[in-house]
Write a protein that holds these residues in place. Structure first.
Motif, PDB file in Angstrom:
ATOM      1  N   GLU A 176       4.940   8.921  -0.567  1.00 40.15           N
ATOM      2  CA  GLU A 176       4.934   8.907   0.896  1.00 40.15           C
ATOM      3  C   GLU A 176       6.336   8.688   1.458  1.00 40.15           C
ATOM      4  O   GLU A 176       6.633   9.091   2.574  1.00 40.15           O
ATOM      5  CB  GLU A 176       4.016   7.778   1.381  1.00 40.15           C
ATOM      6  CG  GLU A 176       2.586   7.922   0.888  1.00 40.15           C
ATOM      7  CD  GLU A 176       1.809   6.635   1.002  1.00 40.15           C
ATOM      8  OE1 GLU A 176       2.390   5.613   1.432  1.00 40.15           O
ATOM      9  OE2 GLU A 176       0.618   6.631   0.638  1.00 40.15           O
ATOM     10  N   GLY A 181       0.780  -1.225   0.000  1.00 38.06           N
ATOM     11  CA  GLY A 181       0.000   0.000   0.000  1.00 38.06           C
ATOM     12  C   GLY A 181       0.814   1.278   0.000  1.00 38.06           C
ATOM     13  O   GLY A 181       0.250   2.373   0.065  1.00 38.06           O
ATOM     14  N   THR A 229     -10.589   4.744 -15.057  1.00 40.58           N
ATOM     15  CA  THR A 229      -9.662   5.162 -14.009  1.00 40.58           C
ATOM     16  C   THR A 229      -8.597   6.115 -14.541  1.00 40.58           C
ATOM     17  O   THR A 229      -8.276   7.123 -13.906  1.00 40.58           O
ATOM     18  CB  THR A 229      -8.975   3.933 -13.374  1.00 40.58           C
ATOM     19  OG1 THR A 229      -9.956   3.093 -12.786  1.00 40.58           O
ATOM     20  CG2 THR A 229      -7.965   4.359 -12.308  1.00 40.58           C
ATOM     21  N   GLY A 235      -2.692   4.811  -6.049  1.00 39.25           N
ATOM     22  CA  GLY A 235      -2.072   4.496  -4.770  1.00 39.25           C
ATOM     23  C   GLY A 235      -3.050   4.077  -3.700  1.00 39.25           C
ATOM     24  O   GLY A 235      -2.653   3.526  -2.670  1.00 39.25           O
ATOM     25  N   ARG A 236      -4.341   4.325  -3.913  1.00 43.56           N
ATOM     26  CA  ARG A 236      -5.344   3.911  -2.932  1.00 43.56           C
ATOM     27  C   ARG A 236      -5.582   2.401  -2.963  1.00 43.56           C
ATOM     28  O   ARG A 236      -6.068   1.827  -1.994  1.00 43.56           O
ATOM     29  CB  ARG A 236      -6.671   4.636  -3.212  1.00 43.56           C
ATOM     30  CG  ARG A 236      -6.583   6.148  -3.111  1.00 43.56           C
ATOM     31  CD  ARG A 236      -7.867   6.785  -3.586  1.00 43.56           C
ATOM     32  NE  ARG A 236      -7.732   8.230  -3.753  1.00 43.56           N
ATOM     33  CZ  ARG A 236      -8.581   8.986  -4.454  1.00 43.56           C
ATOM     34  NH1 ARG A 236      -9.631   8.409  -5.048  1.00 43.56           N
ATOM     35  NH2 ARG A 236      -8.384  10.272  -4.566  1.00 43.56           N
ATOM     36  N   GLN A 237      -5.267   1.763  -4.094  1.00 48.10           N
ATOM     37  CA  GLN A 237      -5.566   0.335  -4.231  1.00 48.10           C
ATOM     38  C   GLN A 237      -4.348  -0.513  -4.590  1.00 48.10           C
ATOM     39  O   GLN A 237      -4.453  -1.736  -4.657  1.00 48.10           O
ATOM     40  CB  GLN A 237      -6.640   0.141  -5.308  1.00 48.10           C
ATOM     41  CG  GLN A 237      -7.967   0.818  -4.979  1.00 48.10           C
ATOM     42  CD  GLN A 237      -8.989   0.645  -6.087  1.00 48.10           C
ATOM     43  OE1 GLN A 237      -8.631   0.429  -7.238  1.00 48.10           O
ATOM     44  NE2 GLN A 237     -10.260   0.730  -5.733  1.00 48.10           N
ATOM     45  N   HIS A 238      -3.199   0.134  -4.827  1.00 48.19           N
ATOM     46  CA  HIS A 238      -2.014  -0.600  -5.254  1.00 48.19           C
ATOM     47  C   HIS A 238      -0.790  -0.102  -4.486  1.00 48.19           C
ATOM     48  O   HIS A 238      -0.760   1.024  -3.994  1.00 48.19           O
ATOM     49  CB  HIS A 238      -1.750  -0.393  -6.757  1.00 48.19           C
ATOM     50  CG  HIS A 238      -2.883  -0.777  -7.650  1.00 48.19           C
ATOM     51  ND1 HIS A 238      -2.990  -2.020  -8.230  1.00 48.19           N
ATOM     52  CD2 HIS A 238      -3.960  -0.068  -8.077  1.00 48.19           C
ATOM     53  CE1 HIS A 238      -4.084  -2.066  -8.974  1.00 48.19           C
ATOM     54  NE2 HIS A 238      -4.687  -0.894  -8.902  1.00 48.19           N
ATOM     55  N   THR A 239       0.218  -0.962  -4.421  1.00 48.16           N
ATOM     56  CA  THR A 239       1.551  -0.510  -4.029  1.00 48.16           C
ATOM     57  C   THR A 239       2.188   0.082  -5.274  1.00 48.16           C
ATOM     58  O   THR A 239       2.182  -0.547  -6.333  1.00 48.16           O
ATOM     59  CB  THR A 239       2.394  -1.694  -3.518  1.00 48.16           C
ATOM     60  OG1 THR A 239       1.761  -2.253  -2.374  1.00 48.16           O
ATOM     61  CG2 THR A 239       3.799  -1.235  -3.150  1.00 48.16           C
ATOM     62  N   LYS A 281      -1.860   9.189  -7.851  1.00 54.21           N
ATOM     63  CA  LYS A 281      -2.376   9.279  -6.483  1.00 54.21           C
ATOM     64  C   LYS A 281      -3.613   8.406  -6.315  1.00 54.21           C
ATOM     65  O   LYS A 281      -3.790   7.734  -5.294  1.00 54.21           O
ATOM     66  CB  LYS A 281      -2.712  10.732  -6.146  1.00 54.21           C
ATOM     67  CG  LYS A 281      -1.501  11.609  -5.888  1.00 54.21           C
ATOM     68  CD  LYS A 281      -1.939  13.016  -5.494  1.00 54.21           C
ATOM     69  CE  LYS A 281      -0.751  13.894  -5.185  1.00 54.21           C
ATOM     70  NZ  LYS A 281      -1.154  15.274  -4.827  1.00 54.21           N
ATOM     71  N   LYS A 282      -4.468   8.408  -7.332  1.00 51.50           N
ATOM     72  CA  LYS A 282      -5.681   7.586  -7.278  1.00 51.50           C
ATOM     73  C   LYS A 282      -5.320   6.103  -7.257  1.00 51.50           C
ATOM     74  O   LYS A 282      -5.912   5.310  -6.520  1.00 51.50           O
ATOM     75  CB  LYS A 282      -6.567   7.917  -8.481  1.00 51.50           C
ATOM     76  CG  LYS A 282      -7.930   7.249  -8.465  1.00 51.50           C
ATOM     77  CD  LYS A 282      -8.783   7.735  -9.625  1.00 51.50           C
ATOM     78  CE  LYS A 282     -10.164   7.103  -9.587  1.00 51.50           C
ATOM     79  NZ  LYS A 282     -11.007   7.561 -10.729  1.00 51.50           N
TER      80      LYS A 282
END
Length: 339
Positions: A198, A27, A118, A178-182, A175-176
């Protein structure tokens, strides 16, 4: 999720990657930063199985990239620096082709439509890739990496050559994601990493020279605790109020930047938070504080600091196993350099 240990890659006598070790947590959006030729793309190519390492270990989701390449690669979606696009296909035909290559089991139409939505390429899905702008081609490249819904996305220089508007759009997509993937984002663009990631790894001359959050890197590298503030009032009165605060080392006037106010640089003792004391002292003296901001090193400053010299290596927020890996790698590197 990803573990790289003592990774080395040589091209003949050229040492492209010099015994580096790091981990990537599930994540996480990790920035892989370095100047051109630092070894970023080589590391990414080894991580994805495109290149073999001279020595070292690469594990993806618990699978070794050499011992179990198929299982490891199933977990990775990869966007190379130059997207592998077929210009004579439409976007939809190309994504259908990638879907078949990856032997995806999900419903084809629903899966591809969701990916197009997406990355915002639905409106060009029936156009030839050759006729798309550079920005849309990058989006199609990201889309192919997403086919099969891999747990890890590796994006190598995803905004290179784009105009400012396209860069902002691609950053928003990342960024989007990154909510569901590494996500591992390889780049030499400092603003890119600072805006999206991050945690940051900095590589220089094939060596890993820094690892931390963008915010903490500046504090790790510099022990300075500085603030810049703007205060309304007379300079002498403001200096008297600030110099009487416990924990402040010095105060320097920067002169008038705005009518009726004066700017100051304040340096406090390391690890002493004087912000509340500054506010209270100025309020008691009836000197309105108009602004106060920290003066941490920017990512640009950090980059120049750690890539300008190999004397210092900076790491934080890593687990004990990773620290051990780093120490072993550093010790081996030192031994090699002494031969």
């Amino acid at each position: 999720m990803i573990k790289i240990k003592n990774l080395t890659k040589k091209y003949g006598k050229k040492l492209a990657v010099d015994n580096i070790s790091f981990t990537v947590k599930e994540g996480e959006i990790l920035g892989f930063l370095g100047p051109n030729g630092a070894g970023k793309s080589t590391t990414m190519n080894i991580l994805t199985g495109y290149l073999s390492a001279t020595s070292g270990e690469v594990s993806v989701g618990g699978f070794d990239i050499l011992d179990n390449p198929i299982e490891a690669k199933k977990k990775i979606g990869y966007l190379p620096e130059h997207p592998p696009l077929y210009m004579d296909m439409t976007v939809r035909e190309y994504l259908d082709f990638v879907y078949d290559l990856k032997q995806v089991k999900e419903d084809r139409e629903e899966h591809i439509s969701k990916i197009c939505d997406t990355v915002k390429i639905t409106d060009v899905a029936d156009r030839l890739i050759a006729n798309l702008s550079k920005g849309y081609k990058q989006r199609v490249g990201i889309a192919q990496a997403m086919v099969g819904n891999p747990e890890i996305l590796i994006l190598d220089e995803p905004t290179v050559g784009l105009d400012p508007k396209q860069i902002i759009e691609i950053r928003s997509v990342i960024k989007k994601l990154g909510r569901q993937h590494t996500v591992i984002l390889s780049s030499h663009i400092l603003q890119e990493v600072n805006a999206v990631c991050e945690r940051v790894l900095i590589i220089n001359n094939g060596k890993l020279v820094a690892s931390d959050t963008p915010e903490n890197l500046g504090k790790t590298i510099s022990n300075e605790n500085k603030f810049q503030l703007r205060v309304a009032g007379e300079e002498r009165a403001i200096l008297d109020a600030l110099e009487g605060i416990s924990g402040i080392k010095y105060v320097k006037s920067l002169g008038r930047k705005e009518a009726g106010s004066i700017d100051f640089v304040v340096e406090a003792e390391p690890d002493v938070d004087v912000r509340a004391s500054i506010f209270n002292a100025l309020a008691s003296a009836k000197l309105p504080m108009l602004s106060l901001q920290t003066m941490d090193l920017s990512l640009e400053d950090i980059f120049l600091e750690v890539t300008g010299s190999q004397d210092g290596v900076y790491f934080a927020d890593v687990d004990e196993e990773e620290i051990e890996m780093i120490n072993v790698a550093k010790g081996d590197t030192d031994n090699e350099s002494n031969l």
